[in-house]
Design a protein around this motif. Sequence first.
Motif, short mmCIF file in Angstrom:
data_model
loop_
_atom_site.label_atom_id
_atom_site.label_comp_id
_atom_site.label_asym_id
_atom_site.label_seq_id
_atom_site.Cartn_x
_atom_site.Cartn_y
_atom_site.Cartn_z
N PHE A 162 41.01 38.96 50.78
CA PHE A 162 40.61 39.52 49.50
C PHE A 162 41.13 40.95 49.35
O PHE A 162 41.70 41.32 48.31
N LEU A 163 40.93 41.79 50.38
CA LEU A 163 41.36 43.18 50.29
C LEU A 163 42.86 43.30 50.16
O LEU A 163 43.38 44.23 49.52
N HIS A 164 43.60 42.35 50.73
CA HIS A 164 45.06 42.37 50.59
C HIS A 164 45.47 42.09 49.15
O HIS A 164 46.29 42.83 48.57
N ILE A 165 44.89 41.06 48.55
CA ILE A 165 45.37 40.66 47.21
C ILE A 165 44.88 41.63 46.13
O ILE A 165 45.56 41.83 45.12
N VAL A 166 43.70 42.27 46.33
CA VAL A 166 43.26 43.22 45.30
C VAL A 166 44.09 44.49 45.32
O VAL A 166 44.09 45.26 44.35
N SER A 167 44.80 44.72 46.41
CA SER A 167 45.66 45.91 46.47
C SER A 167 47.01 45.68 45.80
O SER A 167 47.81 46.61 45.70
N ASP A 168 47.23 44.47 45.30
CA ASP A 168 48.53 44.12 44.69
C ASP A 168 48.27 43.47 43.33
O ASP A 168 48.27 42.25 43.19
N ASN A 169 48.02 44.31 42.31
CA ASN A 169 47.69 43.75 41.00
C ASN A 169 48.91 43.31 40.20
O ASN A 169 48.76 42.77 39.11
N VAL A 170 50.09 43.52 40.71
CA VAL A 170 51.29 43.00 40.04
C VAL A 170 51.43 41.51 40.31
O VAL A 170 51.78 40.73 39.42
N HIS A 171 51.13 41.07 41.52
CA HIS A 171 51.36 39.67 41.89
C HIS A 171 50.10 38.81 41.83
O HIS A 171 50.21 37.59 41.68
N PHE A 172 48.91 39.42 41.97
CA PHE A 172 47.67 38.64 42.02
C PHE A 172 46.74 39.06 40.89
O PHE A 172 46.49 40.26 40.69
N ILE A 173 46.21 38.06 40.17
CA ILE A 173 45.32 38.31 39.05
C ILE A 173 44.03 37.52 39.27
O ILE A 173 44.09 36.30 39.44
N PRO A 174 42.88 38.17 39.25
CA PRO A 174 41.64 37.39 39.37
C PRO A 174 41.41 36.55 38.12
O PRO A 174 41.66 37.02 37.01
N THR A 175 40.98 35.32 38.29
CA THR A 175 40.63 34.50 37.13
C THR A 175 39.34 35.05 36.52
O THR A 175 38.61 35.80 37.16
N PRO A 176 39.06 34.72 35.26
CA PRO A 176 37.90 35.33 34.59
C PRO A 176 36.57 35.14 35.32
O PRO A 176 35.69 35.98 35.21
N HIS A 177 36.42 34.05 36.07
CA HIS A 177 35.16 33.78 36.76
C HIS A 177 35.41 33.73 38.27
O HIS A 177 34.97 32.82 38.96
N VAL A 178 36.12 34.72 38.77
CA VAL A 178 36.60 34.67 40.15
C VAL A 178 35.46 34.61 41.16
O VAL A 178 35.57 33.93 42.19
N ARG A 179 34.35 35.28 40.90
CA ARG A 179 33.26 35.25 41.88
C ARG A 179 32.68 33.85 42.01
O ARG A 179 32.23 33.45 43.09
#
Length: 952
Positions: free
Chosen positions: A241-258
């Motif tokens: 999780f911490l890896h992908i949140v540090s890269d907002n160009v390639h990874f986007i959370p879906t609207p209901h990600v939690r």
Amino acid sequence: MSMLRTTKHGIRSLVNTTHKRSLLRLLPNQHRCRLQLTAAVNQQCLHTTPTLRNEQLNPALIADSQFMVPELSFPPEEQALSTIPAPAEISLGDYVEVFSNHQYSGIVVGRKKMAGRLQKLSVLLRNGKIVDLRSDGVAFTIPGFVESSDVLPHVRKPAVVDRTADSLEAALPPDYARAVTGYQRTIRQLKAMSHRHLDNVYHHFLKDVSKDQERVVSLKDMARFAFSQDQPTHAQLHATFLHIVSDNVHFIPTPHVRRSGQWTLRAQDKAEHIEQLIGWIRMRNEAYTGFLERTKQLISFVHQNANPDGTLPQKDCKRVAASDYAGSFTDTDKMFVNFVVDWIKSPKIILASPHEIFVPTILKSLKCYDTILVDRSLAVRFLKDIGMLKPWDNVGLLEDAGLMEDYVWSKKSKQTEQKMARYTDAFLNNRADDMSAMGFAVTDSCDSIRHDFGDLLVYTIDDPSAKEIDDGISIEHTRTADGHQTWLHVHIADPTAYISPHNEIAQLMKERVQTLYLPEKHFPMLPEELSSKKFSLGISAHAAPNRNGSQYAMSFSTRVDSNGDLVDWKVRPSVVKNVVKLHYDNVDLLLNPLSLLSSSPENDPLNGLDLDKNLTTLSLDKAKIKSQDQSKTNRLESIPESAKQDIIDLFHLTNKHSLMRKRNGSLVFNKPSPQISITPSPLPLPVTHFTNPDYGTVLPDIQLKLDRSSLSPARMLVAEAMIMAGRTVSQYGRAHGLPLPFRTQQWDPNPSTSDLAIRNELLEVSRNTTNGSIPMHTLISALGIIPPSTITTTPGLPHVGMGILDGYCRATSPLRRYLDMVVHWQLKAHVLGESKVPFGLGQLNTMLPPIEMREKQLAILQQRSTQTWVIELLKRLEYEGSRTWNYMVQFGNMTTFSELGSAMEVANGTVMELGIQGRLVKLDRTVHPGEVVKVKIVSMDSRLGRVNLMLV
């Protein structure tokens, strides 16, 4: 309110808080009914008489079909949400990762409920400080963290934490903050040790797709790849999780990600495109500075010459077109503009996207706007200034572009329109070879068993503008050995005569789910021309082959006893010929003297509303001409004399059934519901990509009126006939063990004492037992206990809001609703004696949840669009702060946060003269659900669909 209002096709759920809640909550259904049925096939019809027995689903019929029915291609998160329970509330002792301007991590040590089913969380950080944050910023949780092995070894004296409480009895010892620090250090080390695999996650999951395709992947799957573990630990999930949140160009959370745990991997070409733009902005590249200069010149010109309403005079539009402005935008300029557009189009998500960071940079660098707050509303103003958006555009639709991609804007929607056009051409020109090649039925499989209604009059009652006539009604008086019998026949358009469930056009209908009604334009599930000219029961529809001008239909027939209950019914493919087209207003003139409809119960605040009053931007002369044109068609003489007694008899018959439902506890209420009409119509939707400046010169006219259907006996007649047809279909499916998508609404079988008291107050004290009516303010106070309506494959379940105790199934709008098509396919398969129905029980149970979710999402979209246009009308009429309105509180005082993050106390409710939702702000006293207060409009935001009001 997941409450019930009668419409032409029976009962629909209103979209508000309970309705939105049911998007994420599909209730289990358990109820037992004892009406048992036996069936007898008689002269090509299925004729069923009620008896008593315990029926079961037919094992032969519920088995999944052998042929492949196309899968419903909903977005991955949407499919996941249809099966994943709503997330539990965040509890004391949970570990959370929260994003609110900054990233915060720590242990929840306090919580408080907020408006919109949110929570205000107090979070203990590693430095020992406690911050208050909102639960909608939570992207990752570790439930019960405070009692986990990551914490307890570091704590000398563990605290007792009641996870169900809202606050701790005593502050956590400092050891817990140090435990958080230690845990976070462990996760950082784990992340560093696996950085090579984590860095390869993006390319691994996109290696087999084209560069223009995105992909939705779960956090768990990404962790499985990164750590080579089938069941990743919570620490491995956290590191991923911490890896992908540090890269907002390639990874986007879906609207209901939690809830879903799913992330969108941005398409490779889009990621490269964003990285290039960001590089230009950071380096102040000439491409970027040149764009700023050219755009600033155009905006300055528009600010100097635009009208106060945002339009640009025609002469100035010509100056823009003739100048360097229109032609000077380079391809890279358009990339920057579309980067701004993408910010508007992207739904609000937990993490800041690249657009959230760099679009404000662009807008500030233009130095054209004297404002401190640089937000999406300013971005919309910018797009209007450069001629991409019109002053009146419903920009909120852009944020729902993903939901609308089956109808408009997408490559997929264009391909669908092309296919639909080919199908329409083949149908309307009767090219049998083409129809056969496309997989359509050239001959009718039910031809030998269709019941011919001969010269029996079939009445279609609709608005004068209606083109898709998908239902008609007849009354038939017969004499038998037992005496006189009266039958109600409901005849429904029969597109399934041509379209099989495994045809390509069926798949396209399945993806659309239903017709989408927006104030600007309607997007039909089937091509409008095909529906009106081939499948409709209207006089313009094509005749059934070799049937002397008759038209195909599915007919649902019933008889009722003196109490209004069904005593006999038939389900038949049919042909009808003698179709008489009538209009609601004309039939109302005939029935009004017989009707006892009243606007509301005596003590209902709605009684003061003038439902005949319109708000409009039309000039007085235009409005008068429009009213005169309408009155020409509203005459009693428009009804043939031969039809008048039939209509009166139909009214009495359906009213008998309506009274039965009311005795069974149906909930009848009036809620102000706005109806918007726009001229010209259809009105083009906003564009989604910038090409060249294109300014609006004349604003469209807007007219608002409140829905009067509850005061229309003609509409009540048709609606009740459709409900009776739905009951007939339900009884048929139940009697024959036929899997169908039944509709149900059930009270909580284990209510709390307080909820039961509210229910009893609603049903036994406030509700009028004669007509079922409930004052709106009473209903509002009971909203929390009203169950949502859901879809089930279990037959015989009640629908308490409708007062139906033994099952209901919608089947009267196959031209507008895909599931009604499914019902027709199922019925026909059984009528024809086929060994299997097209959709077995397993197939139905798989396809229904995402369809149900999509139906509710589209309903919310339609309501939000109407709200947007009401706000646009109010702005045009300059009603901000200029008049007083009646406002009914729906939810009392609640704490929420402003756009700038400050806490404020608000209350939500309905502006009664407008029928729209509004928010009370600047509260200086407590207001209660159901209370009616006087208010004035403080501010409006059509993009957000928000109206802020204050007490007078």
